[in-house]
Design a protein around this motif. Structure first.
Motif, PDB file in Angstrom:
ATOM      1  N   THR A  15      32.188  46.239  42.811  1.00 25.18           N
ATOM      2  CA  THR A  15      30.755  46.553  42.828  1.00 25.18           C
ATOM      3  C   THR A  15      29.988  45.260  42.615  1.00 25.18           C
ATOM      4  O   THR A  15      30.338  44.469  41.734  1.00 25.18           O
ATOM      5  N   TYR A  16      28.980  45.005  43.446  1.00 26.30           N
ATOM      6  CA  TYR A  16      28.104  43.842  43.265  1.00 26.30           C
ATOM      7  C   TYR A  16      26.940  44.252  42.372  1.00 26.30           C
ATOM      8  O   TYR A  16      26.373  45.336  42.547  1.00 26.30           O
ATOM      9  N   GLY A  17      26.547  43.382  41.466  1.00 23.88           N
ATOM     10  CA  GLY A  17      25.388  43.645  40.607  1.00 23.88           C
ATOM     11  C   GLY A  17      25.679  44.710  39.568  1.00 23.88           C
ATOM     12  O   GLY A  17      26.793  45.237  39.478  1.00 23.88           O
ATOM     13  N   ALA A  22      23.188  47.923  41.188  1.00 23.24           N
ATOM     14  CA  ALA A  22      24.625  47.943  41.479  1.00 23.24           C
ATOM     15  C   ALA A  22      24.889  48.459  42.895  1.00 23.24           C
ATOM     16  O   ALA A  22      24.332  49.487  43.292  1.00 23.24           O
ATOM     17  N   THR A  23      25.684  47.719  43.652  1.00 20.54           N
ATOM     18  CA  THR A  23      26.055  48.145  45.006  1.00 20.54           C
ATOM     19  C   THR A  23      27.574  48.237  45.095  1.00 20.54           C
ATOM     20  O   THR A  23      28.266  47.214  45.148  1.00 20.54           O
ATOM     21  N   PRO A  24      28.108  49.462  45.121  1.00 15.18           N
ATOM     22  CA  PRO A  24      29.563  49.568  45.262  1.00 15.18           C
ATOM     23  C   PRO A  24      29.972  49.152  46.682  1.00 15.18           C
ATOM     24  O   PRO A  24      29.411  49.643  47.658  1.00 15.18           O
ATOM     25  N   ALA A  25      30.917  48.221  46.785  1.00 16.48           N
ATOM     26  CA  ALA A  25      31.357  47.753  48.109  1.00 16.48           C
ATOM     27  C   ALA A  25      32.740  48.296  48.450  1.00 16.48           C
ATOM     28  O   ALA A  25      33.019  48.632  49.597  1.00 16.48           O
ATOM     29  N   LEU A  26      33.622  48.413  47.447  1.00 18.47           N
ATOM     30  CA  LEU A  26      34.948  49.013  47.658  1.00 18.47           C
ATOM     31  C   LEU A  26      35.159  50.078  46.594  1.00 18.47           C
ATOM     32  O   LEU A  26      34.866  49.864  45.409  1.00 18.47           O
ATOM     33  N   GLY A  43      34.901  49.354  61.186  1.00 17.19           N
ATOM     34  CA  GLY A  43      34.025  50.207  60.382  1.00 17.19           C
ATOM     35  C   GLY A  43      32.600  49.702  60.481  1.00 17.19           C
ATOM     36  O   GLY A  43      32.371  48.545  60.847  1.00 17.19           O
ATOM     37  N   PRO A  44      31.630  50.557  60.118  1.00 16.78           N
ATOM     38  CA  PRO A  44      30.228  50.176  60.282  1.00 16.78           C
ATOM     39  C   PRO A  44      29.833  49.016  59.376  1.00 16.78           C
ATOM     40  O   PRO A  44      30.495  48.743  58.377  1.00 16.78           O
ATOM     41  N   SER A  45      28.755  48.355  59.748  1.00 15.73           N
ATOM     42  CA  SER A  45      28.216  47.253  58.957  1.00 15.73           C
ATOM     43  C   SER A  45      27.968  47.722  57.523  1.00 15.73           C
ATOM     44  O   SER A  45      27.420  48.808  57.306  1.00 15.73           O
ATOM     45  N   GLY A  46      28.426  46.910  56.566  1.00 17.62           N
ATOM     46  CA  GLY A  46      28.186  47.244  55.166  1.00 17.62           C
ATOM     47  C   GLY A  46      29.253  48.127  54.535  1.00 17.62           C
ATOM     48  O   GLY A  46      29.140  48.510  53.370  1.00 17.62           O
ATOM     49  N   CYS A  47      30.330  48.448  55.283  1.00 20.66           N
ATOM     50  CA  CYS A  47      31.339  49.370  54.725  1.00 20.66           C
ATOM     51  C   CYS A  47      32.322  48.663  53.802  1.00 20.66           C
ATOM     52  O   CYS A  47      33.152  49.313  53.167  1.00 20.66           O
ATOM     53  N   GLY A  48      32.279  47.309  53.750  1.00 18.41           N
ATOM     54  CA  GLY A  48      33.114  46.598  52.783  1.00 18.41           C
ATOM     55  C   GLY A  48      34.201  45.706  53.369  1.00 18.41           C
ATOM     56  O   GLY A  48      35.035  45.177  52.634  1.00 18.41           O
ATOM     57  N   LYS A  49      34.172  45.481  54.677  1.00 16.50           N
ATOM     58  CA  LYS A  49      35.250  44.707  55.324  1.00 16.50           C
ATOM     59  C   LYS A  49      35.304  43.260  54.805  1.00 16.50           C
ATOM     60  O   LYS A  49      36.370  42.754  54.463  1.00 16.50           O
ATOM     61  N   SER A  50      34.138  42.595  54.770  1.00 15.51           N
ATOM     62  CA  SER A  50      34.126  41.195  54.320  1.00 15.51           C
ATOM     63  C   SER A  50      34.524  41.095  52.853  1.00 15.51           C
ATOM     64  O   SER A  50      35.212  40.150  52.452  1.00 15.51           O
ATOM     65  N   THR A  51      34.091  42.067  52.062  1.00 15.76           N
ATOM     66  CA  THR A  51      34.461  42.079  50.643  1.00 15.76           C
ATOM     67  C   THR A  51      35.982  42.171  50.517  1.00 15.76           C
ATOM     68  O   THR A  51      36.605  41.437  49.741  1.00 15.76           O
ATOM     69  N   LEU A  52      36.576  43.044  51.306  1.00 14.34           N
ATOM     70  CA  LEU A  52      38.029  43.201  51.275  1.00 14.34           C
ATOM     71  C   LEU A  52      38.722  41.890  51.680  1.00 14.34           C
ATOM     72  O   LEU A  52      39.658  41.440  51.008  1.00 14.34           O
ATOM     73  N   THR A 204      36.868  43.386  63.137  1.00 16.61           N
ATOM     74  CA  THR A 204      36.114  43.320  64.399  1.00 16.61           C
ATOM     75  C   THR A 204      35.128  44.472  64.561  1.00 16.61           C
ATOM     76  O   THR A 204      35.323  45.563  64.021  1.00 16.61           O
ATOM     77  N   HIS A 205      34.057  44.167  65.312  1.00 16.59           N
ATOM     78  CA  HIS A 205      33.128  45.205  65.768  1.00 16.59           C
ATOM     79  C   HIS A 205      33.302  45.412  67.265  1.00 16.59           C
ATOM     80  O   HIS A 205      32.530  46.136  67.888  1.00 16.59           O
ATOM     81  N   ASP A 206      34.291  44.719  67.850  1.00 17.53           N
ATOM     82  CA  ASP A 206      34.412  44.667  69.308  1.00 17.53           C
ATOM     83  C   ASP A 206      35.420  45.713  69.803  1.00 17.53           C
ATOM     84  O   ASP A 206      36.636  45.512  69.712  1.00 17.53           O
TER      85      ASP A 206
HETATM   86  N1  ATP Z   1      27.002  39.007  47.459  1.00 19.80           N
HETATM   87  C1  ATP Z   1      26.581  40.269  47.488  1.00 19.80           C
HETATM   88  N2  ATP Z   1      25.677  40.726  46.597  1.00 19.80           N
HETATM   89  C2  ATP Z   1      25.253  42.007  46.600  1.00 19.80           C
HETATM   90  N3  ATP Z   1      25.679  42.935  47.478  1.00 19.80           N
HETATM   91  C3  ATP Z   1      26.567  42.552  48.402  1.00 19.80           C
HETATM   92  C4  ATP Z   1      27.049  41.199  48.471  1.00 19.80           C
HETATM   93  N4  ATP Z   1      27.941  41.110  49.505  1.00 19.80           N
HETATM   94  C5  ATP Z   1      27.993  42.342  50.055  1.00 19.80           C
HETATM   95  N5  ATP Z   1      27.173  43.204  49.412  1.00 19.80           N
HETATM   96  C6  ATP Z   1      27.004  44.640  49.697  1.00 19.80           C
HETATM   97  O1  ATP Z   1      28.294  45.245  49.638  1.00 19.80           O
HETATM   98  C7  ATP Z   1      28.461  46.198  50.692  1.00 19.80           C
HETATM   99  C8  ATP Z   1      29.655  45.795  51.559  1.00 19.80           C
HETATM  100  O2  ATP Z   1      29.330  44.570  52.216  1.00 19.80           O
HETATM  101  P1  ATP Z   1      30.364  43.806  53.169  1.00 19.80           P
HETATM  102  O3  ATP Z   1      29.729  42.519  53.549  1.00 19.80           O
HETATM  103  O4  ATP Z   1      31.698  43.750  52.513  1.00 19.80           O
HETATM  104  O5  ATP Z   1      30.428  44.801  54.427  1.00 19.80           O
HETATM  105  P2  ATP Z   1      30.959  44.551  55.924  1.00 19.80           P
HETATM  106  O6  ATP Z   1      31.668  45.802  56.313  1.00 19.80           O
HETATM  107  O7  ATP Z   1      31.743  43.285  55.959  1.00 19.80           O
HETATM  108  O8  ATP Z   1      29.620  44.380  56.758  1.00 19.80           O
HETATM  109  P3  ATP Z   1      29.386  43.612  58.168  1.00 19.80           P
HETATM  110  O9  ATP Z   1      30.219  44.348  59.184  1.00 19.80           O
HETATM  111  O10 ATP Z   1      27.910  43.762  58.400  1.00 19.80           O
HETATM  112  O11 ATP Z   1      29.811  42.176  57.971  1.00 19.80           O
HETATM  113  C9  ATP Z   1      27.136  46.236  51.438  1.00 19.80           C
HETATM  114  O12 ATP Z   1      26.364  47.289  50.912  1.00 19.80           O
HETATM  115  C10 ATP Z   1      26.505  44.891  51.118  1.00 19.80           C
HETATM  116  O13 ATP Z   1      25.100  44.985  51.155  1.00 19.80           O
END
Ligand code: ATP
Length: 236
Positions: A15-17, A22-26, A43-52, A204-206
């Motif tokens: 969770t960020y913040g 607080a934003t739960p990411a995973l 998965g859709p934008s914001g679903c947590g891929k980059s966090t993972l 990927t989004h492709d």
């Molecule tokens: N540094 C951060 N601080 C606060 N919230 C964050 C941060 N990084 C990501 N988030 C939030 O965490 C959630 C998951 O983000 P993440 O970037 O992992 O998604 P994603 O699937 O990779 O998105 P995209 O496909 O757009 O790259 C989102 O709600 C995002 O707004």
């Protein structure tokens, strides 16, 4: 018995913040990434891929659960150890290529080996071999600016592979490429996974590259909602 997966996440949470922001990411994410396979993470934008990806790379520490990469847990270890682990065992391909403009293609690739202490002459010779494997045998002396987007991405792939990492992580590797070049880059990545029994994890989004997947893992809202065999699973 199945061999140990290259990546094994169980109950992963981040969770960020805090408090109101607080934003739960995973949320309790389970995932296995196996050697010899190209796994697409979608998965859709914001679903947590980059966090993972950041947690798998040891760049970010999870709040809960476990993430083992090549049998080792990186969380809690000092940054210097995590950086050494990344340098020695993980290759990265970024969407923006991240090549150094003042170095030739061969030098860009050689850097990954020189960071491991390999002498420049040996590293550049090895870099040229790997550039040949991605179809750039004659472009080793070219500077990134003089290469097409697809060629730059191949240099980035060669750089990610030159030190023979067991795990290769790619973030949107085809996003800057036209259709034909994107397909060719994916074909190469799939061959790399199969030939060297590496684990490849590709975000990927492709949808056009789904055909190259051995597995497709679909995420939504911080966890895995589907994990299925991809179209390439039984193809040669
Ligand atoms: N540094 C951060 N601080 C606060 N919230 C964050 C941060 N990084 C990501 N988030 C939030 O965490 C959630 C998951 O983000 P993440 O970037 O992992 O998604 P994603 O699937 O990779 O998105 P995209 O496909 O757009 O790259 C989102 O709600 C995002 O707004």
């Amino acid at each position: 018995m199945q061999p140990t997966p290259a990546v094994r996440c169980r109950g992963l949470a981040k969770t960020y913040g805090r408090g109101d922001t607080a934003t739960p990411a995973l949320r309790a994410l389970d995932l296995d990434v196996r050697a010899g396979e190209l796994t697409l993470l979608v998965g859709p934008s914001g679903c947590g891929k980059s966090t993972l990806l950041s947690i798998i790379a040891g760049l970010l520490t999870p709040d809960g659960g476990s993430c083992e990469v090549l049998g080792q847990s990186l969380s809690g270890r000092p940054e210097v150890e995590r950086a050494a682990f990344r340098r020695d065992h993980v290759g990265f391909v970024f969407q923006g290529f991240n090549l150094l403009p003042s170095l030739t293609a061969a030098q860009n690739v050689a850097v990954a080996l020189m960071l491991q202490g390999v002498h420049e002459r040996v590293a550049v010779a090895r870099a040229r071999v790997v550039l040949g494997q991605v179809g750039l045998a004659d472009r080793g002396d070219a500077y990134p600016m003089t290469l097409s987007g697809g060629q730059q991405q191949r240099v980035a792939i060669a750089r990610a592979l030159v030190h023979s990492p067991a795990l290769v992580v790619c973030d949107e590797p085809t996003s800057a490429l036209d259709h034909a070049t994107g397909q060719s880059v994916m074909r190469q990545l799939r061959e790399v996974a199969r030939d060297a029994s590496r684990a490849l994890l590709v975000v990927t989004h492709d949808p056009r590259i789904h055909d190259y997947a051995d597995r497709i893992v679909e995420m939504d809202d911080g966890h895995v909602i589907d994990d299925r065999a991809g179209p390439a699973r039984d193809s040669t």
